[in-house]
Write a protein that holds these residues in place. Structure first.
Motif, short mmCIF file in Angstrom:
data_model
loop_
_atom_site.label_atom_id
_atom_site.label_comp_id
_atom_site.label_asym_id
_atom_site.label_seq_id
_atom_site.Cartn_x
_atom_site.Cartn_y
_atom_site.Cartn_z
N GLU A 72 -8.72 -6.21 5.66
CA GLU A 72 -9.26 -7.06 6.72
C GLU A 72 -8.18 -7.42 7.73
O GLU A 72 -8.42 -7.40 8.94
CB GLU A 72 -9.88 -8.31 6.11
CG GLU A 72 -11.16 -8.03 5.34
CD GLU A 72 -11.64 -9.18 4.49
OE1 GLU A 72 -11.03 -10.29 4.54
OE2 GLU A 72 -12.62 -9.00 3.75
N ARG A 73 -7.00 -7.72 7.23
CA ARG A 73 -5.88 -8.07 8.12
C ARG A 73 -5.47 -6.87 8.97
O ARG A 73 -5.21 -7.00 10.17
CB ARG A 73 -4.70 -8.57 7.27
CG ARG A 73 -3.55 -9.04 8.08
CD ARG A 73 -3.81 -10.41 8.64
NE ARG A 73 -2.58 -10.89 9.27
CZ ARG A 73 -2.59 -11.61 10.35
NH1 ARG A 73 -3.71 -11.97 10.92
NH2 ARG A 73 -1.46 -12.00 10.88
N ASP A 74 -5.41 -5.70 8.36
CA ASP A 74 -5.08 -4.47 9.08
C ASP A 74 -6.08 -4.25 10.21
O ASP A 74 -5.69 -3.98 11.35
CB ASP A 74 -5.07 -3.28 8.12
CG ASP A 74 -4.63 -1.98 8.76
OD1 ASP A 74 -4.85 -1.77 9.96
OD2 ASP A 74 -4.09 -1.14 8.03
N ALA A 75 -7.35 -4.38 9.90
CA ALA A 75 -8.39 -4.18 10.92
C ALA A 75 -8.23 -5.18 12.06
O ALA A 75 -8.33 -4.82 13.24
CB ALA A 75 -9.78 -4.30 10.28
N GLN A 76 -7.96 -6.41 11.68
CA GLN A 76 -7.80 -7.46 12.69
C GLN A 76 -6.61 -7.19 13.60
O GLN A 76 -6.71 -7.30 14.82
CB GLN A 76 -7.63 -8.79 11.96
CG GLN A 76 -7.72 -10.02 12.80
CD GLN A 76 -7.60 -11.27 11.94
OE1 GLN A 76 -6.72 -11.36 11.08
NE2 GLN A 76 -8.49 -12.22 12.18
N LEU A 77 -5.49 -6.81 13.01
CA LEU A 77 -4.27 -6.58 13.80
C LEU A 77 -4.32 -5.33 14.65
O LEU A 77 -3.70 -5.27 15.71
CB LEU A 77 -3.06 -6.52 12.87
CG LEU A 77 -2.66 -7.83 12.20
CD1 LEU A 77 -1.56 -7.59 11.17
CD2 LEU A 77 -2.22 -8.86 13.23
#
Length: 100
Positions: A72-77
């Motif tokens: 989720e963090r990867d997608a957000q960043l």
């Protein structure tokens, strides 16, 4: 899940969570990358020996939670969709195993 099983899992959850963090600290950036599965198997074997299949179930839950948060963090960043991040991971696995 019955009350007794829930209490048993709850009792070992903090230890399994700590083992998960310890494992992740050990494998993130580990070289050569082939050592990552060795470390993971060593932890899984320890959990199985010390806590049986309930411990392995909690280990799977803990690792899944961390993986989901990281994705989720990867997608957000990166501005990609969750599906795009997962597709990239799947492609990397396919490329890594193309010789099999």
């Amino acid at each position: 899940m019955d009350k007794a099983e829930d209490e048993q899992l709850r009792a070992i959850a903090p230890e399994i969570s700590q083992l998960t963090i310890t494992l992740l600290r050990r494998v993130v950036g580990l070289e050569p990358a082939e050592r990552v599965p060795e470390e993971a198997l060593a932890v899984a074997d320890k959990v199985l020996t010390d806590h049986g299949t309930d411990g392995l179930r909690l280990l799977a839950v803990s690792l899944t939670g961390w993986a989901a948060a990281g994705i989720e963090r990867d997608a957000q960043l990166t501005g990609r969709t969750l599906e795009a991040v997962l597709d990239g991971m799947e492609l990397a696995c396919l490329e890594a195993n193309q010789d099999e």
